[in-house]
Design a protein around this motif. Structure first.
Motif, PDB file in Angstrom:
ATOM      1  N   UNK A   1       0.824  -1.205   0.000  1.00 47.61           N
ATOM      2  CA  UNK A   1       0.000   0.000   0.000  1.00 47.61           C
ATOM      3  C   UNK A   1       0.862   1.262   0.000  1.00 47.61           C
ATOM      4  N   UNK A   2       1.976   1.214   0.710  1.00 45.42           N
ATOM      5  CA  UNK A   2       2.877   2.371   0.727  1.00 45.42           C
ATOM      6  C   UNK A   2       3.484   2.598  -0.648  1.00 45.42           C
ATOM      7  N   UNK A   3       3.860   1.495  -1.317  1.00 47.18           N
ATOM      8  CA  UNK A   3       4.401   1.613  -2.670  1.00 47.18           C
ATOM      9  C   UNK A   3       3.366   2.176  -3.628  1.00 47.18           C
ATOM     10  N   UNK A   4       2.123   1.696  -3.520  1.00 50.29           N
ATOM     11  CA  UNK A   4       1.046   2.195  -4.381  1.00 50.29           C
ATOM     12  C   UNK A   4       0.790   3.680  -4.129  1.00 50.29           C
ATOM     13  N   UNK A   5       0.842   4.096  -2.878  1.00 53.26           N
ATOM     14  CA  UNK A   5       0.631   5.500  -2.544  1.00 53.26           C
ATOM     15  C   UNK A   5       1.717   6.376  -3.151  1.00 53.26           C
ATOM     16  N   UNK A   6       2.978   5.943  -3.036  1.00 57.46           N
ATOM     17  CA  UNK A   6       4.086   6.707  -3.606  1.00 57.46           C
ATOM     18  C   UNK A   6       3.976   6.795  -5.125  1.00 57.46           C
ATOM     19  N   UNK A   7       3.595   5.684  -5.762  1.00 58.71           N
ATOM     20  CA  UNK A   7       3.471   5.659  -7.222  1.00 58.71           C
ATOM     21  C   UNK A   7       2.350   6.581  -7.700  1.00 58.71           C
ATOM     22  N   UNK A   8       1.190   6.507  -7.051  1.00 58.79           N
ATOM     23  CA  UNK A   8       0.053   7.319  -7.455  1.00 58.79           C
ATOM     24  C   UNK A   8       0.340   8.799  -7.245  1.00 58.79           C
ATOM     25  N   UNK A   9       0.967   9.150  -6.124  1.00 61.40           N
ATOM     26  CA  UNK A   9       1.292  10.543  -5.841  1.00 61.40           C
ATOM     27  C   UNK A   9       2.258  11.099  -6.879  1.00 61.40           C
ATOM     28  N   UNK A  10       3.256  10.307  -7.275  1.00 62.58           N
ATOM     29  CA  UNK A  10       4.235  10.753  -8.266  1.00 62.58           C
ATOM     30  C   UNK A  10       3.591  10.939  -9.638  1.00 62.58           C
ATOM     31  N   UNK A  11       2.703  10.020 -10.019  1.00 65.08           N
ATOM     32  CA  UNK A  11       2.039  10.120 -11.321  1.00 65.08           C
ATOM     33  C   UNK A  11       1.125  11.335 -11.378  1.00 65.08           C
ATOM     34  N   UNK A  12       0.325  11.537 -10.332  1.00 61.58           N
ATOM     35  CA  UNK A  12      -0.586  12.690 -10.303  1.00 61.58           C
ATOM     36  C   UNK A  12       0.196  13.997 -10.343  1.00 61.58           C
ATOM     37  N   UNK A  13       1.280  14.089  -9.575  1.00 54.67           N
ATOM     38  CA  UNK A  13       2.098  15.297  -9.566  1.00 54.67           C
ATOM     39  C   UNK A  13       2.733  15.546 -10.927  1.00 54.67           C
TER      40      UNK A  13
ATOM     41  N   UNK B   1       9.863  13.973 -16.177  1.00 54.81           N
ATOM     42  CA  UNK B   1       9.674  12.530 -15.972  1.00 54.81           C
ATOM     43  C   UNK B   1      10.792  11.948 -15.102  1.00 54.81           C
ATOM     44  N   UNK B   2      12.025  12.358 -15.368  1.00 54.20           N
ATOM     45  CA  UNK B   2      13.160  11.835 -14.600  1.00 54.20           C
ATOM     46  C   UNK B   2      13.059  12.233 -13.130  1.00 54.20           C
ATOM     47  N   UNK B   3      12.739  13.520 -12.894  1.00 48.41           N
ATOM     48  CA  UNK B   3      12.636  13.997 -11.512  1.00 48.41           C
ATOM     49  C   UNK B   3      11.502  13.298 -10.773  1.00 48.41           C
ATOM     50  N   UNK B   4      10.378  13.099 -11.448  1.00 43.79           N
ATOM     51  CA  UNK B   4       9.259  12.429 -10.785  1.00 43.79           C
ATOM     52  C   UNK B   4       9.552  10.955 -10.545  1.00 43.79           C
ATOM     53  N   UNK B   5      10.313  10.332 -11.446  1.00 47.96           N
ATOM     54  CA  UNK B   5      10.709   8.939 -11.223  1.00 47.96           C
ATOM     55  C   UNK B   5      11.640   8.846 -10.014  1.00 47.96           C
ATOM     56  N   UNK B   6      12.581   9.785  -9.905  1.00 45.35           N
ATOM     57  CA  UNK B   6      13.466   9.826  -8.744  1.00 45.35           C
ATOM     58  C   UNK B   6      12.675  10.094  -7.469  1.00 45.35           C
ATOM     59  N   UNK B   7      11.652  10.931  -7.580  1.00 45.26           N
ATOM     60  CA  UNK B   7      10.801  11.202  -6.426  1.00 45.26           C
ATOM     61  C   UNK B   7      10.114   9.932  -5.954  1.00 45.26           C
ATOM     62  N   UNK B   8       9.606   9.160  -6.899  1.00 47.26           N
ATOM     63  CA  UNK B   8       8.968   7.895  -6.552  1.00 47.26           C
ATOM     64  C   UNK B   8       9.962   6.942  -5.888  1.00 47.26           C
ATOM     65  N   UNK B   9      11.172   6.841  -6.456  1.00 49.77           N
ATOM     66  CA  UNK B   9      12.191   5.956  -5.900  1.00 49.77           C
ATOM     67  C   UNK B   9      12.552   6.381  -4.474  1.00 49.77           C
TER      68      UNK B   9
END
Length: 213
Positions: free
Chosen positions: A39-51, A153-161
């Motif tokens: 659930x934490x991973x899903x939350x991080x992924x969804x937040x990064x995509x929306x942002x 895209x790169x910054x948001x991917x790093x944010x997710x990581x």
């Protein structure tokens, strides 16, 4: 090629420091402490995509908003510089985001925290939106626009990581390391703020006080 590289470096540095995923980590962990790993991973992924979608949307629609409201890019640069400077001051003093989540209210919106407040306004705040609009205006070629979008895209991917690995990173850096990292980012944001402010102020002053040649 050097011009594109310089523009990409500016975009990456400004977005990464303004989004400040390292500063978001402690708050992210606080709001997701009762979630399991999936659930934490899903939350991080969804937040990064929306942002990411929000920032790109503002980057392309910013000029339309300017024309509709009669706002000049130079004025937006001045205001953006002020916003960046204030954010940099907070980061320089190692203060986290102004949003504080009360423990007794976490569970009431835990299923929707990936959008608010994580994606908006913690990750995708006024500084990041201002930066996207101004940099898109400065990207006069298709190549620069592509570099800008790719950088987002790169910054948001790093944010997710970073959010995904938040537990390990916070433990590795420790409280002192997090404070030092935030102060360094704050200093970079303040330098960017000065550049934005004066790059917008100069043409405004030239219009008010035209130089007679």
């Amino acid at each position: 090629m050097n011009e594109l590289l310089g523009f990409g470096l500016l975009a990456f540095t400004s977005f990464f420091t303004l989004i400040n995923p390292l500063g978001t980590m402690p708050i992210f962990m606080t709001m997701t402490k009762d979630l399991n790993t999936n659930d934490r991973t899903h939350t991080a992924k969804k937040a990064s995509i929306v942002a990411c979608i929000t920032i790109i949307a503002f980057a392309f629609s910013g000029q339309l908003l300017f024309n509709f409201f009669g706002i000049s890019v130079d004025s937006f640069r001045v205001v953006g510089g002020v916003i960046f400077f204030l954010m940099g001051m907070d980061m320089l003093q190692a203060r986290l985001a102004s949003i504080k989540v009360q423990e007794d209210k976490v569970r009431t919106y835990i299923n929707d925290i990936s959008i608010t407040p994580l994606a908006i306004p913690m990750i995708c705040g006024p500084g990041a939106l201002t930066n996207a609009i101004v940099l898109m205006q400065d990207a006069e070629s298709v190549e620069k626009k592509a570099v800008l979008i790719g950088t987002i895209f790169i910054v948001m991917f790093l944010t997710y990581i970073i959010l995904y690995s938040s537990s390990r990173i916070i433990k590795l850096l420790g409280e002192t390391g997090n404070n030092v990292m935030m102060r360094l980012m704050g200093l970079i944001v303040m330098v960017i703020a000065v550049e934005f402010f004066f790059s917008g102020l100069k043409p405004i002053l030239q219009d008010i006080f035209p130089v007679v040649t």
